[in-house]
Design an enzyme around this catalytic site. Structure first.
Site, short mmCIF file in Angstrom:
data_model
loop_
_atom_site.label_atom_id
_atom_site.label_comp_id
_atom_site.label_asym_id
_atom_site.label_seq_id
_atom_site.Cartn_x
_atom_site.Cartn_y
_atom_site.Cartn_z
N ARG A 23 0.83 -1.38 -0.27
CA ARG A 23 -0.77 0.11 -0.12
C ARG A 23 0.78 1.26 -0.24
O ARG A 23 0.41 2.69 0.28
CB ARG A 23 -0.70 0.20 0.97
CG ARG A 23 -1.76 -1.04 1.33
CD ARG A 23 -3.05 -0.91 -0.40
NE ARG A 23 -4.20 -1.40 -0.16
CZ ARG A 23 -5.22 -0.82 1.32
NH1 ARG A 23 -5.35 0.05 0.99
NH2 ARG A 23 -6.43 -1.89 0.92
N ARG A 27 -2.41 7.66 0.88
CA ARG A 27 -3.26 8.43 1.89
C ARG A 27 -2.42 8.95 2.56
O ARG A 27 -2.63 10.18 3.16
CB ARG A 27 -4.49 8.36 2.30
CG ARG A 27 -5.73 8.18 1.70
CD ARG A 27 -6.91 7.67 2.10
NE ARG A 27 -6.26 6.05 2.76
CZ ARG A 27 -7.35 5.50 3.19
NH1 ARG A 27 -8.88 5.45 3.40
NH2 ARG A 27 -7.24 4.21 3.80
N ARG A 36 -6.14 12.34 -6.34
CA ARG A 36 -6.81 11.47 -5.52
C ARG A 36 -8.18 12.50 -5.77
O ARG A 36 -9.71 11.85 -6.55
CB ARG A 36 -7.26 10.77 -4.90
CG ARG A 36 -8.27 9.84 -4.14
CD ARG A 36 -8.33 9.07 -3.05
NE ARG A 36 -9.04 10.30 -2.28
CZ ARG A 36 -9.63 9.73 -0.85
NH1 ARG A 36 -10.14 8.76 -0.58
NH2 ARG A 36 -9.75 10.83 -0.16
N ASP A 73 -7.05 -1.69 -7.49
CA ASP A 73 -7.30 -2.50 -6.46
C ASP A 73 -7.78 -3.98 -7.41
O ASP A 73 -8.26 -4.23 -8.01
CB ASP A 73 -8.34 -1.79 -5.91
CG ASP A 73 -9.11 -1.88 -4.90
OD1 ASP A 73 -8.62 -1.37 -3.59
OD2 ASP A 73 -9.85 -2.71 -4.08
N TYR A 151 -15.65 -10.77 -0.79
CA TYR A 151 -16.24 -9.21 -0.91
C TYR A 151 -17.20 -9.08 -1.97
O TYR A 151 -18.40 -8.79 -1.49
CB TYR A 151 -14.98 -8.50 -1.47
CG TYR A 151 -14.32 -7.69 -1.00
CD1 TYR A 151 -14.61 -6.95 -0.02
CD2 TYR A 151 -12.59 -7.83 -0.68
CE1 TYR A 151 -13.32 -5.84 0.70
CE2 TYR A 151 -11.73 -7.70 0.14
CZ TYR A 151 -12.85 -6.53 0.73
OH TYR A 151 -11.55 -6.23 2.16
O1 CP3 Z 1 -0.05 -1.62 -2.63
C1 CP3 Z 1 -0.11 -0.41 -3.00
O2 CP3 Z 1 0.19 0.97 -3.17
C2 CP3 Z 1 -1.04 0.31 -4.85
C3 CP3 Z 1 -2.75 0.29 -4.89
C4 CP3 Z 1 -3.44 -1.50 -4.06
C5 CP3 Z 1 -4.78 -0.58 -3.21
N1 CP3 Z 1 -5.28 -1.76 -2.98
C6 CP3 Z 1 -5.30 0.86 -3.66
C7 CP3 Z 1 -6.10 1.07 -2.63
C8 CP3 Z 1 -3.43 -1.87 -3.81
C9 CP3 Z 1 -1.78 -3.37 -3.79
C10 CP3 Z 1 -4.71 -2.82 -2.47
C11 CP3 Z 1 -5.03 -4.34 -2.84
C12 CP3 Z 1 -5.55 -4.36 -1.47
N2 CP3 Z 1 -7.51 -3.61 -1.99
C13 CP3 Z 1 -7.06 -5.16 -0.67
C14 CP3 Z 1 -5.43 -6.44 -0.25
C15 CP3 Z 1 -4.13 -6.09 0.43
C16 CP3 Z 1 -3.93 -5.52 1.42
O3 CP3 Z 1 -3.45 -4.50 1.90
O4 CP3 Z 1 -4.57 -6.49 1.97
C17 CP3 Z 1 -7.92 -5.31 -0.10
C18 CP3 Z 1 -8.09 -6.31 0.73
C19 CP3 Z 1 -7.84 -4.86 -0.60
C20 CP3 Z 1 -10.04 -4.22 -0.69
C21 CP3 Z 1 -9.65 -2.73 -0.84
N3 CP3 Z 1 -9.21 -1.39 -1.35
C22 CP3 Z 1 -10.32 -2.03 1.24
C23 CP3 Z 1 -10.58 -2.98 2.03
C24 CP3 Z 1 -9.91 -0.84 0.93
C25 CP3 Z 1 -10.69 0.44 1.61
C26 CP3 Z 1 -9.56 0.40 3.31
C27 CP3 Z 1 -8.97 1.72 2.96
O5 CP3 Z 1 -7.45 1.33 2.98
O6 CP3 Z 1 -9.19 2.41 2.93
C28 CP3 Z 1 -9.99 -0.42 -1.04
C29 CP3 Z 1 -9.96 1.18 -0.59
C30 CP3 Z 1 -8.25 1.46 -1.22
N4 CP3 Z 1 -7.19 0.21 -2.18
C31 CP3 Z 1 -7.14 2.55 -0.97
C32 CP3 Z 1 -6.18 2.82 -1.98
C33 CP3 Z 1 -4.83 3.56 -1.45
C34 CP3 Z 1 -7.67 3.76 -0.17
C35 CP3 Z 1 -8.61 4.88 -1.17
C36 CP3 Z 1 -8.75 5.91 -0.87
O7 CP3 Z 1 -9.77 6.77 -0.26
O8 CP3 Z 1 -7.77 6.67 -1.59
#
Ligand code: CP3
Length: 343
Positions: A23, A27, A36, A73, A151
């Site tokens: 990640r 943010r 964003r 994502d 999900y």
């Molecule tokens: O790693 C990276 O920098 C690449 C980008 C990436 C995102 N999501 C961007 C994201 C990757 C590899 C993911 C994978 C992802 N997405 C997973 C597996 C990885 C892990 O952390 O276990 C999962 C379970 C998800 C599903 C998901 N997407 C959730 C549960 C959420 C909300 C939680 C949160 O952190 O807000 C997201 C949103 C998400 N995916 C964000 C980002 C940068 C936040 C969105 C935002 O508000 O900008």
């Protein structure tokens, strides 16, 4: 030019142990928040190759990691299978139409048709490859079929997994049908990511620990291995990283043709090394909350280095970086990993 990250994934000697953070594009970076805001929302950002490319490159330039990870994502897969995905502010991802029956599953788009709809991901990869420095690697990724299915069945994140577990124990055939359909899409999706230019694949099984050890192979690991075997047959030179979070009790039973095993922060690196270090390169595993303190970060990096000794290792966090971590501390983590492992 060789890429230190790819070399390390393949178990070759490198001048230091490479590092990236799960990640890492997100943010905690003000530059990410600015892009964003321009995009309007998170999904628009995923759908816009120019902006997605920009935020992919940010942590490489700002924090100094050795690999970029594609900005996207895991949930774009079910979205393009025809489910209705939205990100509700403060609540995370939501599907308005969770899968509850075989008829629901049959309505979903599968295979090549679903994988072909993810064109914005492939376009993003091509743009990144034009701009990424030659010595840095680009990691492509997917969610594991099980993590995606949680999900798709629950309709959102869950603490208890009660809806998917009810299916696991009372209608396992339906769960297997869902997992098999997702697996087919993932194979073709990852193949297209490779064709577009990614250097390494990571499969995230973030919710592995929701499954009892006895059932983990049946409902998750065997599908991940099936994906890895499919890709390895066609693209033996592309390293594959498996990241099943929180399943140390399964380490004795880990099998399959892949290169790197991602260790989560709650599992001691010593244990991972003993059980898996001869078979796979290990990635990890600093507790992400140590990033709140530079001293706690240095202590962990030195400890991990003393266990792994610059051999068959990639530094990373043991799960994703949190949004309120100071950027300066993330930079400190990366430079400490490079410092302690320099030969
Ligand atoms: O790693 C990276 O920098 C690449 C980008 C990436 C995102 N999501 C961007 C994201 C990757 C590899 C993911 C994978 C992802 N997405 C997973 C597996 C990885 C892990 O952390 O276990 C999962 C379970 C998800 C599903 C998901 N997407 C959730 C549960 C959420 C909300 C939680 C949160 O952190 O807000 C997201 C949103 C998400 N995916 C964000 C980002 C940068 C936040 C969105 C935002 O508000 O900008």
């Amino acid at each position: 030019m060789s890429k230190i990250f790819v070399d390390a994934c393949l178990g070759k000697e490198t001048p230091y142990t490479p590092v990236w953070m799960m990640r890492q594009a997100g943010r905690y970076l003000p530059e990410y928040m600015a892009v964003r805001a321009e995009a309007g929302n998170f999904l628009n950002l995923c759908h816009d190759p120019k902006k997605a490319c920009e935020v992919t490159l940010q942590p490489v330039d700002i924090v100094g990691v050795d690999a970029a990870i594609l900005f996207s994502d895991i949930l774009v897969i079910p979205d393009e299978m025809g489910m209705d995905l939205s990100f509700v502010k403060g609540e995370g991802p939501k599907f308005s139409d969770p899968i509850a029956s075989q008829a629901d599953l049959e309505r979903l788009i599968g295979g090549e048709e679903a994988a072909s709809r993810l064109t914005y991901v492939y376009d993003t990869i091509k743009l990144i490859k034009e701009q990424l420095a030659e010595d840095k690697a680009l990691i492509g990724f997917t969610g594991a079929p099980w993590t995606l299915a949680t999900y798709m069945i629950e309709g959102q994140g869950t603490k208890t997994y009660n809806v998917c577990k009810k299916m696991m124990y009372s209608n396992p055939e339906l769960l297997h049908n869902i997992l098999a359909k997702v697996t087919e899409v993932v194979k073709l999706y990852m193949e297209k990511q490779i064709e577009a230019g990614i250097d390494v694949v990571q499969i995230f099984d973030s919710w592995a620990a929701a499954i009892e050890t006895e059932k983990y192979d049946e409902f998750s690991w065997k599908y991940m291995v099936e994906i890895a075997e499919y890709l390895k047959e066609k693209y033996p030179h592309i390293p594959i990283i498996m990241f099943p979070k929180g399943i140390p009790a399964f380490y004795d039973r880990v099998y399959g043709n892949f290169d790197v095993f991602g260790v989560d922060w709650a599992t001691p690196m010593e244990l991972a090394k003993e059980k898996l270090g001869d078979k796979y390169v290990l990635q990890g595993n600093m507790e992400p909350c140590r990033l709140y303190s530079k001293e706690a970060t240095t202590e962990s990096v030195e400890h991990i280095q003393s266990v792994m000794q610059t051999k068959r290792h990639i530094f990373n966090l043991g799960h994703g970086i949190l949004p309120d971590v100071p950027v300066e501390n993330a930079k400190h983590f990366v430079s400490e990993c490079q410092r302690v492992s320099k030969k």
